[in-house]
Design a protein around this motif. Structure first.
Motif, PDB file in Angstrom:
ATOM      1  N   VAL A   1       0.833  -1.203   0.000  1.00  0.00           N
ATOM      2  CA  VAL A   1       0.000   0.000   0.000  1.00  0.00           C
ATOM      3  C   VAL A   1       0.870   1.257   0.000  1.00  0.00           C
ATOM      4  O   VAL A   1       0.576   2.237  -0.698  1.00  0.00           O
ATOM      5  CB  VAL A   1      -0.957  -0.002   1.222  1.00  0.00           C
ATOM      6  CG1 VAL A   1      -1.695   1.306   1.345  1.00  0.00           C
ATOM      7  CG2 VAL A   1      -1.926  -1.158   1.123  1.00  0.00           C
ATOM      8  N   ILE A   2       1.950   1.232   0.753  1.00  0.00           N
ATOM      9  CA  ILE A   2       2.852   2.387   0.819  1.00  0.00           C
ATOM     10  C   ILE A   2       3.472   2.659  -0.548  1.00  0.00           C
ATOM     11  O   ILE A   2       3.556   3.809  -0.984  1.00  0.00           O
ATOM     12  CB  ILE A   2       3.934   2.168   1.897  1.00  0.00           C
ATOM     13  CG1 ILE A   2       3.276   2.081   3.277  1.00  0.00           C
ATOM     14  CG2 ILE A   2       4.992   3.261   1.850  1.00  0.00           C
ATOM     15  CD1 ILE A   2       4.192   1.608   4.377  1.00  0.00           C
ATOM     16  N   SER A   3       3.865   1.606  -1.255  1.00  0.00           N
ATOM     17  CA  SER A   3       4.444   1.765  -2.591  1.00  0.00           C
ATOM     18  C   SER A   3       3.485   2.511  -3.513  1.00  0.00           C
ATOM     19  O   SER A   3       3.868   3.460  -4.207  1.00  0.00           O
ATOM     20  CB  SER A   3       4.760   0.397  -3.214  1.00  0.00           C
ATOM     21  OG  SER A   3       5.509  -0.418  -2.365  1.00  0.00           O
ATOM     22  N   TYR A   4       2.237   2.060  -3.530  1.00  0.00           N
ATOM     23  CA  TYR A   4       1.245   2.696  -4.406  1.00  0.00           C
ATOM     24  C   TYR A   4       0.953   4.129  -3.974  1.00  0.00           C
ATOM     25  O   TYR A   4       0.795   5.017  -4.815  1.00  0.00           O
ATOM     26  CB  TYR A   4      -0.038   1.863  -4.455  1.00  0.00           C
ATOM     27  CG  TYR A   4       0.134   0.581  -5.238  1.00  0.00           C
ATOM     28  CD1 TYR A   4       0.293   0.593  -6.622  1.00  0.00           C
ATOM     29  CD2 TYR A   4       0.165  -0.652  -4.589  1.00  0.00           C
ATOM     30  CE1 TYR A   4       0.476  -0.572  -7.340  1.00  0.00           C
ATOM     31  CE2 TYR A   4       0.335  -1.830  -5.305  1.00  0.00           C
ATOM     32  CZ  TYR A   4       0.494  -1.782  -6.680  1.00  0.00           C
ATOM     33  OH  TYR A   4       0.673  -2.938  -7.385  1.00  0.00           O
ATOM     34  N   ASN A   5       0.869   4.370  -2.673  1.00  0.00           N
ATOM     35  CA  ASN A   5       0.636   5.744  -2.197  1.00  0.00           C
ATOM     36  C   ASN A   5       1.773   6.693  -2.602  1.00  0.00           C
ATOM     37  O   ASN A   5       1.517   7.834  -2.950  1.00  0.00           O
ATOM     38  CB  ASN A   5       0.448   5.757  -0.680  1.00  0.00           C
ATOM     39  CG  ASN A   5      -0.908   5.257  -0.270  1.00  0.00           C
ATOM     40  OD1 ASN A   5      -1.861   5.241  -1.049  1.00  0.00           O
ATOM     41  ND2 ASN A   5      -1.014   4.806   0.962  1.00  0.00           N
ATOM     42  N   ILE A   6       3.001   6.197  -2.530  1.00  0.00           N
ATOM     43  CA  ILE A   6       4.149   7.030  -2.933  1.00  0.00           C
ATOM     44  C   ILE A   6       4.030   7.402  -4.401  1.00  0.00           C
ATOM     45  O   ILE A   6       4.194   8.569  -4.766  1.00  0.00           O
ATOM     46  CB  ILE A   6       5.479   6.293  -2.654  1.00  0.00           C
ATOM     47  CG1 ILE A   6       5.731   6.164  -1.168  1.00  0.00           C
ATOM     48  CG2 ILE A   6       6.645   7.008  -3.342  1.00  0.00           C
ATOM     49  CD1 ILE A   6       6.864   5.202  -0.796  1.00  0.00           C
ATOM     50  N   VAL A   7       3.747   6.408  -5.248  1.00  0.00           N
ATOM     51  CA  VAL A   7       3.664   6.679  -6.682  1.00  0.00           C
ATOM     52  C   VAL A   7       2.485   7.579  -7.013  1.00  0.00           C
ATOM     53  O   VAL A   7       2.590   8.470  -7.866  1.00  0.00           O
ATOM     54  CB  VAL A   7       3.596   5.361  -7.482  1.00  0.00           C
ATOM     55  CG1 VAL A   7       3.347   5.617  -8.952  1.00  0.00           C
ATOM     56  CG2 VAL A   7       4.896   4.572  -7.316  1.00  0.00           C
ATOM     57  N   LEU A   8       1.383   7.423  -6.296  1.00  0.00           N
ATOM     58  CA  LEU A   8       0.228   8.292  -6.538  1.00  0.00           C
ATOM     59  C   LEU A   8       0.502   9.737  -6.120  1.00  0.00           C
ATOM     60  O   LEU A   8      -0.121  10.669  -6.624  1.00  0.00           O
ATOM     61  CB  LEU A   8      -0.999   7.767  -5.782  1.00  0.00           C
ATOM     62  CG  LEU A   8      -1.612   6.501  -6.363  1.00  0.00           C
ATOM     63  CD1 LEU A   8      -2.693   5.969  -5.434  1.00  0.00           C
ATOM     64  CD2 LEU A   8      -2.167   6.757  -7.759  1.00  0.00           C
ATOM     65  N   SER A   9       1.466   9.916  -5.227  1.00  0.00           N
ATOM     66  CA  SER A   9       1.780  11.268  -4.766  1.00  0.00           C
ATOM     67  C   SER A   9       2.657  12.048  -5.734  1.00  0.00           C
ATOM     68  O   SER A   9       2.849  13.245  -5.586  1.00  0.00           O
ATOM     69  CB  SER A   9       2.467  11.228  -3.397  1.00  0.00           C
ATOM     70  OG  SER A   9       3.792  10.765  -3.512  1.00  0.00           O
ATOM     71  N   VAL A  10       3.235  11.346  -6.736  1.00  0.00           N
ATOM     72  CA  VAL A  10       4.143  11.995  -7.689  1.00  0.00           C
ATOM     73  C   VAL A  10       3.337  12.916  -8.588  1.00  0.00           C
ATOM     74  O   VAL A  10       2.324  12.613  -9.082  1.00  0.00           O
ATOM     75  CB  VAL A  10       4.911  10.953  -8.535  1.00  0.00           C
ATOM     76  CG1 VAL A  10       5.764  11.639  -9.562  1.00  0.00           C
ATOM     77  CG2 VAL A  10       5.740  10.081  -7.652  1.00  0.00           C
TER      78      VAL A  10
END
Length: 131
Positions: free
Chosen positions: A122-131
């Motif tokens: 979940v953290i991986s996807y949240n990081i990428v969505l924040s870009v």
């Protein structure tokens, strides 16, 4: 390290390089401390990606989800969408393997090594969505 936690990448890199010069054993936690510090500073994405490749070439040290998420965060902090997306794709395709020492049922004294594929969390996807 405290330097990495504060985002003091210059001091962290200096300490890390001294460890290498002394031929100290550098494990995943050491790399993760360095990468966490890098993720707090814009413009460290290329260095973080280079370090990730260095980790992957090591015979003993392997990345873990913290390693990969720290590199993703470095890319996000630097607004490097392309490399963040490529790294996430590599994770989805199972390109990263971590080592896990599991004890066998027959003899608890001898660890048995098993490879584990690192998939995005979940953290991986949240990081990428924040870009």
């Amino acid at each position: 390290s405290a330097c990495a936690a504060d985002g003091d990448i210059t001091s962290t890199l200096s300490l890390f390089n001294k460890m290498k010069e002394m031929k100290a054993f550098i494990n995943t936690r050491h790399y993760n401390a360095l990468l966490t510090g890098m993720s707090k500073n814009s413009g460290q994405d290329k260095n973080a990606l280079k370090i990730l490749e260095e980790i992957c070439c090591q015979p003993v040290t392997r990345p873990d989800i913290v390693t990969l998420n720290s590199v993703l965060a470095s890319c996000a902090k630097s607004l490097n969408y392309d490399d963040a997306r490529l790294l996430l794709e590599r994770m989805c395709h199972g390109e990263f393997v971590a080592q896990s020492n599991l004890k066998t049922r027959k003899n608890n004294k001898h660890p048995h090594s098993q490879s584990l594929t690192i998939l995005p969390d979940v953290i991986s996807y949240n990081i990428v969505l924040s870009v």
